[in-house]
Scaffold this motif. Structure first.
Motif, PDB file in Angstrom:
ATOM      1  N   GLN A 295       0.830  -1.213   0.000  1.00  8.09           N
ATOM      2  CA  GLN A 295       0.000   0.000   0.000  1.00  8.09           C
ATOM      3  C   GLN A 295       0.862   1.259   0.000  1.00  8.09           C
ATOM      4  O   GLN A 295       0.574   2.220  -0.693  1.00  8.09           O
ATOM      5  N   ILE A 296       1.914   1.248   0.783  1.00  3.83           N
ATOM      6  CA  ILE A 296       2.802   2.408   0.842  1.00  3.83           C
ATOM      7  C   ILE A 296       3.494   2.606  -0.506  1.00  3.83           C
ATOM      8  O   ILE A 296       3.554   3.728  -1.026  1.00  3.83           O
TER       9      ILE A 296
ATOM     10  N   GLN B 176       8.769  13.346  -2.577  1.00 11.70           N
ATOM     11  CA  GLN B 176       7.771  12.285  -2.430  1.00 11.70           C
ATOM     12  C   GLN B 176       8.457  10.924  -2.281  1.00 11.70           C
ATOM     13  O   GLN B 176       8.056  10.110  -1.460  1.00 11.70           O
ATOM     14  N   SER B 177       9.518  10.702  -3.036  1.00 13.60           N
ATOM     15  CA  SER B 177      10.232   9.420  -2.943  1.00 13.60           C
ATOM     16  C   SER B 177      10.857   9.251  -1.560  1.00 13.60           C
ATOM     17  O   SER B 177      10.855   8.142  -1.005  1.00 13.60           O
ATOM     18  N   PHE B 178      11.385  10.350  -0.973  1.00 10.77           N
ATOM     19  CA  PHE B 178      11.959  10.283   0.371  1.00 10.77           C
ATOM     20  C   PHE B 178      10.870   9.971   1.402  1.00 10.77           C
ATOM     21  O   PHE B 178      11.079   9.176   2.326  1.00 10.77           O
TER      22      PHE B 178
ATOM     23  N   ARG C 281       8.263   6.109   5.075  1.00 11.24           N
ATOM     24  CA  ARG C 281       7.083   5.351   5.529  1.00 11.24           C
ATOM     25  C   ARG C 281       7.341   3.835   5.429  1.00 11.24           C
ATOM     26  O   ARG C 281       6.924   3.075   6.299  1.00 11.24           O
ATOM     27  N   LEU C 282       8.030   3.411   4.368  1.00 15.03           N
ATOM     28  CA  LEU C 282       8.381   1.996   4.232  1.00 15.03           C
ATOM     29  C   LEU C 282       9.289   1.556   5.375  1.00 15.03           C
ATOM     30  O   LEU C 282       9.093   0.483   5.969  1.00 15.03           O
TER      31      LEU C 282
ATOM     32  N   ASN D 190       7.325   1.420   8.648  1.00 13.39           N
ATOM     33  CA  ASN D 190       6.471   0.235   8.663  1.00 13.39           C
ATOM     34  C   ASN D 190       7.314  -1.012   8.967  1.00 13.39           C
ATOM     35  O   ASN D 190       6.907  -1.881   9.734  1.00 13.39           O
ATOM     36  N   ARG D 191       8.481  -1.065   8.377  1.00 16.92           N
ATOM     37  CA  ARG D 191       9.381  -2.210   8.601  1.00 16.92           C
ATOM     38  C   ARG D 191       9.782  -2.289  10.078  1.00 16.92           C
ATOM     39  O   ARG D 191       9.800  -3.368  10.671  1.00 16.92           O
ATOM     40  N   LYS D 192      10.109  -1.134  10.669  1.00 13.06           N
ATOM     41  CA  LYS D 192      10.472  -1.104  12.093  1.00 13.06           C
ATOM     42  C   LYS D 192       9.301  -1.552  12.968  1.00 13.06           C
ATOM     43  O   LYS D 192       9.474  -2.334  13.911  1.00 13.06           O
ATOM     44  N   LYS D 193       8.117  -1.052  12.644  1.00 11.42           N
ATOM     45  CA  LYS D 193       6.908  -1.387  13.411  1.00 11.42           C
ATOM     46  C   LYS D 193       6.661  -2.898  13.392  1.00 11.42           C
ATOM     47  O   LYS D 193       6.438  -3.517  14.437  1.00 11.42           O
TER      48      LYS D 193
END
Length: 168
Positions: A84-85, A109-111, A116-117, A120-123
């Motif tokens: 989704q991200i 936007q790419s940064f 966010r990726l 999300n990975r850390k979460k």
């Protein structure tokens, strides 16, 4: 009436048998596998690929049988969130055709999507450590990277074999 019921029962039995996907994939030759996969619906192919991926990951990480279901659900959730991200950034653009302002906005936007990726990975790494040891979480991310590299390698070798895509 008995003939109709018998016929319906036979048809139902064949239908159930046709929907089975518990083939012995390891004993099949590649041609047989390809034929079976080509006869699957897109949804069945997607489910099969997901099943293969999950089995490969859980086997590679040697996850205990009692933790497999919980881990698989969490891993699927993680991958869906990543997907989704990633969908929020369209990589199909020509940087040369962008104005300076458009290029700066696209770069920013790419940064943001990259951050966010990572977040999300850390979460999900934290959540996964509730189920499996951190060494296995690390191994999972390492394996993901290797799989991604392998897929990119296959993609580029296919593109070289078929030639570059022409834009209409």
């Amino acid at each position: 009436m008995k003939k109709i019921l018998f016929t319906l029962f036979i048809i139902y039995g064949f239908g159930l048998n046709a929907q089975r996907m518990d083939y012995d994939w390891k004993k099949m030759d590649p041609k047989q596998r390809k034929e079976i996969i080509n006869n699957l619906s897109p949804e069945e192919r997607k489910d099969l690929l997901k099943k293969f991926r999950n089995n490969m990951v859980t086997d590679n990480l040697d996850i205990d049988a009692e933790d497999k279901a919980e881990f698989t659900q969490l891993y699927d959730e993680y991958l869906e969130n990543q997907k989704q991200i990633k969908s929020q950034f369209n990589p199909d653009f020509d940087p040369e055709a962008l104005s300076d302002d458009e290029a700066k906005a696209k770069l920013q936007q790419s940064f943001e999507v990259g951050q966010r990726l990572l977040d999300n990975r850390k979460k999900y790494a934290d959540k996964m450590q509730q189920i499996i040891p951190c060494q296995k979480v690390l191994k999972l991310f390492q394996t993901e990277g290797m799989m991604r590299d392998k897929m990119n390698e296959k993609k580029s070798s296919r593109n070289k074999a078929t030639g570059p895509k022409q834009n209409p």
